[in-house]
Design a protein around this motif. Structure first.
Motif, PDB file in Angstrom:
ATOM      1  N   GLU A 180      57.755 -33.949-102.827  1.00 54.02           N
ATOM      2  CA  GLU A 180      56.759 -34.859-102.256  1.00 54.02           C
ATOM      3  C   GLU A 180      55.462 -34.105-101.973  1.00 54.02           C
ATOM      4  O   GLU A 180      55.471 -32.927-101.621  1.00 54.02           O
ATOM      5  CB  GLU A 180      57.276 -35.462-100.937  1.00 54.02           C
ATOM      6  CG  GLU A 180      58.523 -36.321-101.071  1.00 54.02           C
ATOM      7  CD  GLU A 180      58.249 -37.668-101.746  1.00 54.02           C
ATOM      8  OE1 GLU A 180      57.067 -37.944-102.054  1.00 54.02           O
ATOM      9  OE2 GLU A 180      59.208 -38.427-101.940  1.00 54.02           O
ATOM     10  N   ARG A 182      52.395 -32.966 -99.785  1.00 49.85           N
ATOM     11  CA  ARG A 182      52.229 -32.785 -98.346  1.00 49.85           C
ATOM     12  C   ARG A 182      51.117 -31.761 -98.084  1.00 49.85           C
ATOM     13  O   ARG A 182      51.176 -30.638 -98.576  1.00 49.85           O
ATOM     14  CB  ARG A 182      53.526 -32.310 -97.690  1.00 49.85           C
ATOM     15  CG  ARG A 182      53.414 -32.127 -96.178  1.00 49.85           C
ATOM     16  CD  ARG A 182      54.753 -31.754 -95.571  1.00 49.85           C
ATOM     17  NE  ARG A 182      54.649 -31.510 -94.152  1.00 49.85           N
ATOM     18  CZ  ARG A 182      54.661 -32.445 -93.217  1.00 49.85           C
ATOM     19  NH1 ARG A 182      54.780 -33.712 -93.575  1.00 49.85           N
ATOM     20  NH2 ARG A 182      54.557 -32.152 -91.942  1.00 49.85           N
ATOM     21  N   ASP A 183      50.104 -32.169 -97.329  1.00 47.85           N
ATOM     22  CA  ASP A 183      49.015 -31.288 -96.897  1.00 47.85           C
ATOM     23  C   ASP A 183      48.389 -30.517 -98.061  1.00 47.85           C
ATOM     24  O   ASP A 183      48.153 -29.308 -97.982  1.00 47.85           O
ATOM     25  CB  ASP A 183      49.510 -30.302 -95.831  1.00 47.85           C
ATOM     26  CG  ASP A 183      49.962 -31.010 -94.556  1.00 47.85           C
ATOM     27  OD1 ASP A 183      49.461 -32.114 -94.288  1.00 47.85           O
ATOM     28  OD2 ASP A 183      50.832 -30.461 -93.853  1.00 47.85           O
ATOM     29  N   GLN A 187      56.110 -30.280-101.147  1.00 48.45           N
ATOM     30  CA  GLN A 187      57.248 -29.904-100.314  1.00 48.45           C
ATOM     31  C   GLN A 187      58.502 -30.546-100.879  1.00 48.45           C
ATOM     32  O   GLN A 187      58.470 -31.686-101.331  1.00 48.45           O
ATOM     33  CB  GLN A 187      57.025 -30.372 -98.878  1.00 48.45           C
ATOM     34  CG  GLN A 187      58.208 -30.155 -97.936  1.00 48.45           C
ATOM     35  CD  GLN A 187      57.888 -30.586 -96.520  1.00 48.45           C
ATOM     36  OE1 GLN A 187      57.196 -29.873 -95.794  1.00 48.45           O
ATOM     37  NE2 GLN A 187      58.372 -31.747 -96.134  1.00 48.45           N
ATOM     38  N   GLU A 189      61.975 -32.131-100.023  1.00 47.54           N
ATOM     39  CA  GLU A 189      62.766 -32.682 -98.919  1.00 47.54           C
ATOM     40  C   GLU A 189      64.239 -32.561 -99.297  1.00 47.54           C
ATOM     41  O   GLU A 189      64.725 -33.233-100.205  1.00 47.54           O
ATOM     42  CB  GLU A 189      62.360 -34.127 -98.658  1.00 47.54           C
ATOM     43  CG  GLU A 189      60.914 -34.235 -98.191  1.00 47.54           C
ATOM     44  CD  GLU A 189      60.512 -35.654 -97.814  1.00 47.54           C
ATOM     45  OE1 GLU A 189      61.353 -36.573 -97.968  1.00 47.54           O
ATOM     46  OE2 GLU A 189      59.373 -35.837 -97.366  1.00 47.54           O
TER      47      GLU A 189
END
Length: 637
Positions: A180, A182-183, A187, A189
């Motif tokens: 996914e 992210r920032d 990342q 999960e």
């Protein structure tokens, strides 16, 4: 249907193979292949056969004609997938093997970290090594390094509760989960996480070691200028570049300590930018550059106990709070003398490695047993004229060659700031001229750096210093305006300081013919302002050299310190300090620096005795009018 994850070549296992696959609980029908063999568990027995589970989501029937024994619910057996029917039902046949290799099959598509941007939204499998374990208020975040980069893998348990508590730093693991965004990065999960062992772990570990060695290899570049003296240090620089790249890839933070002067900033800022870019290229965590690299100025010309104590405290806190490894300490324009050894011994208690790039006169017998690598021109028969800024610009280019255009003017700033009289200075000035900088511009940058650093004190000044030096600066016009303002203020403050101080300078002629000038900078110069005692002494010295045209020594002293500058006199300040330590009983003498510029400390009650003994040694020094002063004095003493 995709082939089972974990096969060596991605092909289905043919009949007669000896590999049996053990599916992860999350595996689906997309993770199985006709003709492959699997570990199965009986979940129901009927007249016409037995139903078996390969995972929570993969089940099928073994017809009684294909069963070789009698089974109850919960029994395990090995089956071969015979057919996937049009309606999706799976039929199996039992097989009996006396010797086989079992391989775990995680759910998802095998992916390298570097390819995860193209896999967002999909379930992926990453194999690698754990380089950081951070417990947040929500998930446990494992930073996992494969052969191409490092990705954060978030495993959820109860909020704030450690997931997979048996996983330790440096374990080789297999992670399956959803990729996914992210920032600004990717990342994973985590659905499942398995610690590998035995031959499987060894095979992955060997692949990681091979990839690490390749990725740590510095870029093959040519020096900015042709300079035989510099070429002697080239291999040493390549070794340091390799060590720094390897340190980043292994997830170890770097604490970069540098002298807080023009040369120290010309060394540290390019290297900071190069390392931050390298980290960003290899980490999917957008915050990784700020977590893995800290640039920290040091006022003293050696690694003070105050600095090392702070570094150790922050490192231990980061290990406890953020699951980081203890750092590598990188010393720039500092760190080559015996005065650094108490701090190094403190780091040695925690097995914290130290790398030094410096051009001060070294004491290799004292420091080298305590450090990993030491780059210094004196170790190759050269001297301070090769400044640390010149060295680190090339080091930065080895890490990120794309920085070359941004750095062409920096060696000239370093050389002018440290008063280098190297034969290559004309080439560096010409290189800077190609970027639109004349010598006056470069000197102004050096003055602006000194002025800004003085007021920043122990702060690194990050973006401000980058803008002053024009490294990774987005606005050339802003850079020019900033330098003009700071250099003008620096010149004004120096003039005000010298207006107050010059009338208090004492003069005498030494037996060797040199002029000696002394000033009590504690009582006859403004305190707690710019310029500091070292800079004040240097400015007085420069005026006296210009005024007399003769060999000059200048001493600026306070209650318990003295700073020293000389032109045309062949001093050896490190040797003098060593002799004073032995000869002045109770003097508490320490210090050092370059051969003809440096600083010393002593107990205040012995000031007169120490300075008188020092002057006697200076009076015996050889006159060499071709010998200039080496560098600006330390900002603080």
């Amino acid at each position: 249907m995709s082939p089972p994850t974990g096969t060596d070549d991605g092909a289905a296992v043919p009949d007669g193979g000896t590999i049996v696959y053990d599916l992860a609980a999350e595996c689906t029908a997309d993770d199985v292949e006709e003709g492959a063999r699997y570990r199965a568990t009986v979940n129901g027995v009927v007249d016409y056969g037995a139903f078996v589970d390969l995972s929570e989501k993969v089940s099928g029937l073994v017809h009684r004609s294909n069963l070789l024994g009698n089974y109850d619910v919960g029994d395990d057996l090995v089956v071969e997938l015979g057919e996937v029917r049009p309606d999706g039902d799976l039929s199996f046949e039992e097989v009996r093997l006396t010797d086989y290799e079992q391989k775990h099959v995680p759910h998802g598509t095998a992916a390298d970290v570097t390819d995860l941007d193209d896999e967002t939204g999909d379930t992926v499998v990453v194999e690698g090594q754990v380089v950081q374990i951070k417990q947040t208020g929500g998930p446990t975040v494992f930073q996992v390094r494969d052969g191409t980069g490092v990705v954060p893998c978030a495993a959820f348990e109860e909020a704030g509760v450690r997931a997979y508590p048996d996983v330790e730093m440096d374990d080789v693991i297999r992670v399956s989960g959803r990729a996914e965004e992210r920032d600004g990065g990717v990342q994973v999960e985590v659905d499942s996480l398995t610690v590998l062992d035995g031959d499987e772990a060894a095979a992955v570990g060997d692949d990681l070691d091979e990839a690490l060695a390749a990725a740590a290899e510095p870029t093959d570049i040519d020096p900015l200028v042709e300079w035989p003296a510099f070429e002697k240090l080239w291999d040493d620089l390549r070794d340091v570049a390799t060590e720094l790249r390897k340190t980043v890839l292994e997830g170890r933070p770097i604490r970069m300590r540098h002298h807080a002067d023009g040369d120290g900033l010309c060394a540290s800022v390019p290297l900071q930018v190069a390392l931050e870019r390298f980290i960003a290229d290899h980490y999917e965590d957008g915050d990784a550059p700020q977590h893995l690299l800290k640039r920290l100025p040091s006022k003293a010309p050696y690694y003070e106990m105050e600095d090392v104590t702070r570094d150790l405290n922050f490192a231990l806190e980061d290990r406890t709070r953020h699951g980081q490894k203890l750092p590598l300490v990188l010393m720039l324009d500092n760190g080559s003398t015996e005065e650094d050894t108490p701090a190094y011994r403190n780091l040695r208690h925690y097995d914290i490695p130290v790398v030094v790039v410096d051009h001060h006169h070294p004491d290799p017998e004292a420091v080298e047993p305590l450090i990993e690598q030491h780059v210094n021109p004196y170790l190759h028969g050269e001297d301070y004229r090769i400044t640390t800024g010149m060295l680190c610009v090339e080091l930065a280019r080895m890490i990120d060659p794309d920085l070359t255009e941004d750095l062409k003017h920096v060696p000239a700033v370093a050389g002018l700031s440290d008063r280098s009289e190297a034969e290559a200075m004309s080439d560096y000035l010409e290189l800077a001229g190609e970027k639109g900088y004349d010598e006056t511009d470069l000197r102004d940058i050096g003055e602006a750096l000194d002025y800004a650093t003085h007021w920043l004190r122990y702060s690194s000044g990050e973006q401000l210093i980058s803008d002053v030096l024009n490294v990774d600066c987005e606005n050339r016009e802003r850079h020019g305006e900033l330098v003009d303002v700071l250099a003008e203020k620096a010149e004004r403050d120096v003039d005000e300081q010298l207006d107050a101080a010059m009338s208090h300078v004492e003069h005498e002629r030494l037996d060797n013919g040199a002029h000696l000038y002394r000033i009590d900078v504690e009582n006859h110069a403004h305190r707690f302002t710019y310029p500091a005692p070292g800079k004040t002494t240097g400015e007085i010295h420069d005026r006296k050299v210009a005024e007399t045209g003769d060999p000059v020594i200048t001493i600026g002293y306070g209650p318990d310190f003295a700073v020293l500058r000389s032109d045309g006199v062949r001093l050896d300040i490190p040797r003098m300090v060593t002799e004073l330590t032995e000869e002045v009983d109770g003097g508490g003498v320490s210090g050092g620096g370059h051969l003809v510029v440096g600083s010393i400390k002593f107990v205040s009650g012995m000031r007169d005795a120490v300075i008188d003994a020092l002057v006697e040694k200076m009076a015996d020094a050889e006159i060499d009018e071709d010998l200039g002063s080496s560098t600006a004095l330390p900002e603080e003493v």
